[in-house]
Design a protein around this motif. Structure first.
Motif, PDB file in Angstrom:
ATOM      1  N   TRP A  75      35.307  45.581  43.717  1.00  0.00           N
ATOM      2  CA  TRP A  75      35.489  44.240  44.287  1.00  0.00           C
ATOM      3  C   TRP A  75      34.781  43.257  43.394  1.00  0.00           C
ATOM      4  O   TRP A  75      33.633  43.434  43.043  1.00  0.00           O
ATOM      5  CB  TRP A  75      34.889  44.171  45.711  1.00  0.00           C
ATOM      6  CG  TRP A  75      35.837  44.681  46.752  1.00  0.00           C
ATOM      7  CD1 TRP A  75      35.885  45.920  47.259  1.00  0.00           C
ATOM      8  CD2 TRP A  75      36.853  43.915  47.373  1.00  0.00           C
ATOM      9  NE1 TRP A  75      36.863  46.044  48.180  1.00  0.00           N
ATOM     10  CE2 TRP A  75      37.504  44.792  48.270  1.00  0.00           C
ATOM     11  CE3 TRP A  75      37.314  42.593  47.271  1.00  0.00           C
ATOM     12  CZ2 TRP A  75      38.562  44.384  49.068  1.00  0.00           C
ATOM     13  CZ3 TRP A  75      38.335  42.203  48.080  1.00  0.00           C
ATOM     14  CH2 TRP A  75      38.976  43.089  48.967  1.00  0.00           C
ATOM     15  N   TYR A 121      41.182  47.250  41.759  1.00  0.00           N
ATOM     16  CA  TYR A 121      40.203  46.180  41.854  1.00  0.00           C
ATOM     17  C   TYR A 121      40.689  45.142  42.834  1.00  0.00           C
ATOM     18  O   TYR A 121      41.892  44.954  43.022  1.00  0.00           O
ATOM     19  CB  TYR A 121      39.961  45.546  40.480  1.00  0.00           C
ATOM     20  CG  TYR A 121      41.218  45.020  39.847  1.00  0.00           C
ATOM     21  CD1 TYR A 121      42.084  45.903  39.185  1.00  0.00           C
ATOM     22  CD2 TYR A 121      41.556  43.684  39.948  1.00  0.00           C
ATOM     23  CE1 TYR A 121      43.254  45.434  38.627  1.00  0.00           C
ATOM     24  CE2 TYR A 121      42.721  43.218  39.387  1.00  0.00           C
ATOM     25  CZ  TYR A 121      43.576  44.090  38.724  1.00  0.00           C
ATOM     26  OH  TYR A 121      44.736  43.640  38.190  1.00  0.00           O
ATOM     27  N   GLY A 122      39.753  44.491  43.429  1.00  0.00           N
ATOM     28  CA  GLY A 122      40.098  43.437  44.373  1.00  0.00           C
ATOM     29  C   GLY A 122      39.279  42.205  44.074  1.00  0.00           C
ATOM     30  O   GLY A 122      38.292  42.252  43.330  1.00  0.00           O
ATOM     31  N   GLN A 126      40.939  36.534  49.736  1.00  0.00           N
ATOM     32  CA  GLN A 126      40.683  37.909  49.295  1.00  0.00           C
ATOM     33  C   GLN A 126      41.961  38.561  48.853  1.00  0.00           C
ATOM     34  O   GLN A 126      43.015  38.276  49.388  1.00  0.00           O
ATOM     35  CB  GLN A 126      40.082  38.710  50.456  1.00  0.00           C
ATOM     36  CG  GLN A 126      38.619  38.473  50.620  1.00  0.00           C
ATOM     37  CD  GLN A 126      37.988  39.559  51.441  1.00  0.00           C
ATOM     38  OE1 GLN A 126      38.656  40.456  51.934  1.00  0.00           O
ATOM     39  NE2 GLN A 126      36.671  39.480  51.605  1.00  0.00           N
ATOM     40  N   PRO A 184      41.826  45.557  46.941  1.00  0.00           N
ATOM     41  CA  PRO A 184      41.903  46.326  45.689  1.00  0.00           C
ATOM     42  C   PRO A 184      43.231  47.027  45.544  1.00  0.00           C
ATOM     43  O   PRO A 184      43.743  47.574  46.511  1.00  0.00           O
ATOM     44  CB  PRO A 184      40.757  47.314  45.801  1.00  0.00           C
ATOM     45  CG  PRO A 184      39.834  46.707  46.772  1.00  0.00           C
ATOM     46  CD  PRO A 184      40.645  45.914  47.735  1.00  0.00           C
TER      47      PRO A 184
END
Lengths: 677, 330
Positions: free
Chosen positions: B258, B290-291, B298, B301
């Motif tokens: 993240w 991945y985020g 937001q 991921p």
């Protein structure tokens, strides 16, 4: 800021232009330059065909040095028009050999424009004008080709494209040029300029062989202008006396000058005072009385000292002398336009005196030659009772009664020309008549001489100006009669009275000079199609010269007066008018070119419909289609809506039927329905 | 040369002109050149031409030569007509911003511009951004022209003024126009790989721990899809069986990465976004999941091109204020 390369098309145009612009000025170039020009032209042409290589820097430098040496050795350091033209033409040729970029090519094209400018100084004939216009076209095409897309793949960008563009822009430029030409005020010369070398020599010469004056009659160049205050002489009085030719050697006539006279008559002439004088009145020569005409002469530069005067010059004016042969001479050759005011005085004929040497000079003839003419003169003199004036009239009658013809193109007469003229050919221009007249007079002992000058001129009544062109040149005779002074005889009047009455231009205009008075055999010789073409062209050329080439200050003023009908038309106003005109044309051009997209007929009809509906309170919203609009109207107004819906159906039908082509009946119906709405 | 007072004042003048021109002509994705947009002045050779006209005029005056007057007026007429012809070469043509590839700030981005001839052939028109790429085009029907444009700051792609210029047909006048085209594409922040991927950090909620080991366990095969990286293709198996298979790796939730702005040790927002951009690209390259967690937004991921694009778009548009929207040279 690299300049792009020059396309092959542009180079080709420039090569063509090189030859074309050089041709009219070729004869003023030094001969030594010509091989250089041919060499560089061929070299550049070879490069164009891909057969040659570019000259190295050193070689180019050598060529430049060589041409400089040639130009300077052949024309000297003296600045002349010829030198300038030579520089331009050689510059054009040499620059072609190093033309790689557009900038170089542009320099060459611009030189070309200057060469055209030089060419029109040498000749302003109609033919020349048309030819130079062609040259300008090629130059414009060359510049167009420089800026055209380089890709030669598309045919529309090639030679044809440049040609089309040039034709278009020439057509657009000509009316604009014409407007500017008519309205932009002409100025007087601002400073003295070197004149073309040959040009100074056109005009009268102080020697005369038969044929000289006839040659002048081809020149439309302005000789001088005379502005009158008070009375203006009638056409038959306009004898502009300029030169007196009293010396004769059996072949040609020329004018006496002091040095020659001092040699010819040693002891008889003491000094200058016997020949020319500066005083207003010279004791012992003649007495003067107030003259009839008051005028000023504006003489074009001709590099000569003699000054035309109406009638006999009686007295000197500042910076001139009066010569005993009754002519006016300037102190220095006239190289700039010169203004002078001849004294308003005339000679009292009875008071003229004649010293013995002058009398002798005016009787002298070669001992032999022209025997037939001498015999004829004796016979005529006897018939006139040995009286000089009657003899003069008798010779005039002889010219009038025998088949003599007045022509601009007399046959060539070599030996015994007087005999040849009087008994064989009998066709001549004024100088033939004047010289045979004087010959016959002298042969019987009557003092006689030839006077050359101009006869006639175009009268501009608005300014009281008489404009005299070189082609008005004329030759006549004077005989001396004791107690009566010098008496003018114009033998031409006996042959072609209209030359005196009308002037040479109207004679040509009417075709009187070449036709009618010429024997049949001669006429047949030049008959046919070519002759009528030539004569038509001559008339056209005359109009061109009169209306275009001579369109200078006075002509413009009188034209403006004719156009606007007032005599208080000032230069400023003409300037403003010209500027306004140019501005108008410019704006017109801009707005004419700012075009809205063309609408189809049905679209135009639709717009009309929308305007009608707005008047009724229905406006189509942005993004609302015709159908939706009609439905909305229908919802509010049944009657109108029903009509509108059927119109919309028709509109949609016409808008989407066939590709762009709408059938006429459909349109007519649509238009009718919209009208009825 | 660059700092001489002359060029400085000239640049200032130029800037003022540009501002004035911008006020007159708003940005759009389809722009027709009309009299509000086309400027025209004589070129150097145009001025030279006029001085030639003057010289020939003096010759005509002093020689009292009518044909020289005629030549002088003819050349003047040509000049006047050249103004109209040059202007007309540009007038009416339309420029359409067709598309631009997405790129990173500061890069040169290939764009495609459609030139509509509007029923008149157009010759020798230079079109382009003076500081990147220009092309000279001639066309008598509509034409699409590819060019490189300089991308400014992150955000909506607003390339600088596109210059359209022509001195056709006689080179006496230069007609030009500046247009600001809107491409509706994005410029991502310029990647800044100053910092390595963050290690073992927990984000705010503390429940999910992030690992940066970069090591994943092999989980099996699946059939190859075109979007798969060549690095994960099972080449040995392909050699044996002729069937293309892609190795799949297990991505346990505990190993997701993240990214947030706080993880970047220092720098202002723009620099931090650049670092995040670099991390995203790095992860995408290595196939890590991945985020992104930016304030209020937001992205869970994941991997893949679409995910990368979404991430980059989020980074490009994050807290985009109007002042920055234009890009540097826009």
């Amino acid at each position: 800021m690299d300049s792009p390369a020059v396309s092959r098309y542009a180079t080709l145009w420039l090569l063509v232009a090189q030859v074309m612009v050089a041709l009219p000025v070729l004869e003023v170039l030094p001969i030594a330059v010509l091989p250089l020009l041919v060499l560089t032209l061929m070299w550049r042409a070879l490069i164009w065909f891909g057969r040659g290589s570019w000259p190295s820097d050193l070689l180019r430098l050598l060529l430049v040095a060589l041409s400089l040496v040639i130009i300077i050795t052949s024309s000297g350091w003296q600045f002349s028009l010829e030198l300038a033209v030579t520089f331009l033409v050689t510059g054009y040729a040499l620059k072609m050999l190093e033309m790689k970029t557009r900038r170089d090519a542009l320099v060459i094209a611009y030189i070309g424009f200057f060469v055209v400018g030089a060419g029109v100084i040498y000749s302003q004939s109609l033919m020349q004008a048309l030819y130079q216009l062609l040259c300008l076209g090629v130059l414009v095409a060359a510049i167009h080709a420089m800026y055209s897309p380089a890709s030669s793949a598309s045919a529309s960008f090639s030679i044809k494209g440049s040609l089309r563009f040039t034709g278009l822009i020439l057509l657009q430029a000509l009316p604009l040029t014409l407007a500017l030409f008519i309205f932009v005020p002409r100025l007087g010369p601002l400073w003295a300029v070197p004149w073309p070398e040959g040009e100074a020599k056109t005009g009268l010469s102080d020697t005369m062989q038969p044929g000289d004056v006839a040659r002048l009659s081809q020149s439309y160049q302005l000789a001088f202008r005379a502005q009158f205050t008070g009375s203006v002489p009638s056409a038959r009085e306009r004898y502009w006396r300029t030169l007196v030719l009293d010396q004769y050697d059996g072949e040609q006539w020329w004018q006496s000058d002091l040095i020659r006279l001092l040699n010819q008559f040693p002891g008889e002439i003491d000094d200058e005072r016997d020949w020319q004088g500066r005083l207003p009145v010279i004791d012992g020569w003649w007495q003067v009385q107030p003259g009839q005409y008051n005028y000023e002469v504006l003489l074009e530069p001709n590099g000569r000292q003699w000054l035309p005067v109406l009638g006999m010059a009686a007295a000197a004016v500042p910076e001139t002398t009066v010569v005993r042969t009754l002519r006016l001479e300037a102190d220095k050759p006239v190289f700039e336009r010169r203004l002078y005011q001849p004294a308003q005085q005339s000679v009292v004929a009875q008071t003229m005196t004649m010293p013995s040497w002058l009398l002798g000079l005016n009787k002298s003839l070669p001992d032999n030659g022209n025997a037939q003419s001498r015999m004829l003169a004796q016979q005529l003199f006897a018939e006139s009772g040995w009286d000089p004036v009657t003899m003069g009239r008798r010779v005039m009658d002889y010219f009038n009664q025998e088949p003599f013809y007045y022509t601009l193109s007399p046959p060539l007469m070599e030996q015994n020309e007087v005999d040849q003229f009087l008994f064989v050919h009998r066709r001549g221009f004024c100088e033939h008549y004047a010289s045979s007249f004087v010959f016959m007079m002298r042969s019987v002992g009557i003092p006689a001489r030839i006077v050359t000058g101009y006869l006639g001129g175009e009268y501009l009544p608005e300014e009281k100006v008489i404009r005299v062109l070189q082609r008005d040149a004329h030759a006549w005779a004077e005989i001396w009669v004791e107690g009566q002074g010098w008496i003018r005889f114009d033998p031409t009047a006996a042959v072609a009275p209209e030359r005196i009455e009308l002037g040479i231009d109207d004679m040509i205009e009417q075709g009187g000079l070449l036709q009618g008075q010429i024997p049949l055999a001669y006429r047949l010789g030049q008959a046919g199609f070519f002759k009528s073409v030539r004569q038509g062209w001559e008339r056209l050329e005359y109009r061109w010269q009169k209306s275009v080439v001579q369109y200078q200050q006075e002509k413009q003023q009188s034209f403006m007066k004719e156009l606007f009908g007032t005599s208080s038309f000032y230069w400023q106003q003409i300037g403003v008018l010209g500027a306004l005109l140019a501005l108008f044309l410019l704006l017109f051009g801009v707005f004419a070119l700012f075009q809205r997209p063309a609408l189809n007929p049905h679209q135009k009809l639709w717009l009309r419909l929308e305007r009608k509906l707005v008047a009724r309170g229905f406006e189509r919203q942005a993004g609302e289609g015709p159908k939706d609009f009609a439905l909305r109207v229908n919802a509010e107004n049944d009657a109108l809506g029903a009509q509108l819906l059927s119109i919309v159906d028709l509109y949609i039908q016409s808008a989407y039927s066939g590709r762009g082509k709408v059938e006429k009946p459909l349109l007519d119906q649509l238009s009718k329905m919209i009208k009825q709405l | 040369m660059k700092n001489s007072p002359l060029t400085a004042s000239r640049r200032r003048l130029n800037k003022q002109f540009q501002q004035w021109a911008d006020q007159r002509t708003p940005r759009a994705s389809r722009i027709q050149l009309n009299q509000r947009r086309i400027y025209i002045v004589p070129t150097g050779s145009g001025f030279f031409w006029l001085s030639m006209v003057l010289v020939i005029f003096l010759v005509a005056v002093n020689y009292r030569n009518s044909l020289a007057y005629g030549l002088c007026f003819f050349m003047l007429s040509l000049f006047l007509l050249a103004i109209i012809h040059t202007w007309r070469n540009l007038a009416g043509m339309t420029l359409v911003a067709k598309r631009a590839e997405a790129g990173f700030a500061g890069e040169r981005i290939p764009v495609s511009i459609e030139c509509l001839s509007e029923r008149r052939p157009r010759y020798s028109i230079a079109i382009g951004w003076p500081d990147t790429e220009s092309a000279v085009v001639s066309f008598d029907s509509d034409r699409e022209q590819g060019l490189l444009a300089q991308a400014g700051l992150r955000g909506w792609f607003r390339p600088g003024r596109l210059r359209i210029e022509s001195i056709y047909p006689l080179g006496l006048c230069r007609a030009w126009s500046w247009v600001r085209l809107d491409f509706h594409s994005l410029v991502y922040p310029a990647p800044d790989d100053r910092y390595p991927l963050p290690e073992n950090e927990t984000i705010d909620d503390g429940e999910r721990s992030l690992t940066t080991s970069g090591f994943e366990e092999f989980a099996g095969f699946r059939t190859y899809q075109q979007t798969d990286t060549p690095a994960h293709v099972f080449w040995k198996g392909y050699a044996r069986t002729g069937e293309l298979l892609t190795k799949q790796f297990d991505q346990p939730s505990g190993r997701e990465l993240w990214f947030s702005l706080d993880q970047v040790p220092e720098g202002d927002l723009e620099q931090k976004l650049s670092v995040l951009t670099a991390w995203c690209l790095q992860c995408d390259n290595q196939q890590y999941a991945y985020g992104l967690a930016l304030a209020g937004q937001q992205l869970a991921p994941s991997t893949g091109e679409l995910h990368l694009k979404q991430c980059l778009e989020m980074l490009a548009l994050y807290k985009l204020d109007q002042g920055m929207a234009g890009g540097v040279n826009g």
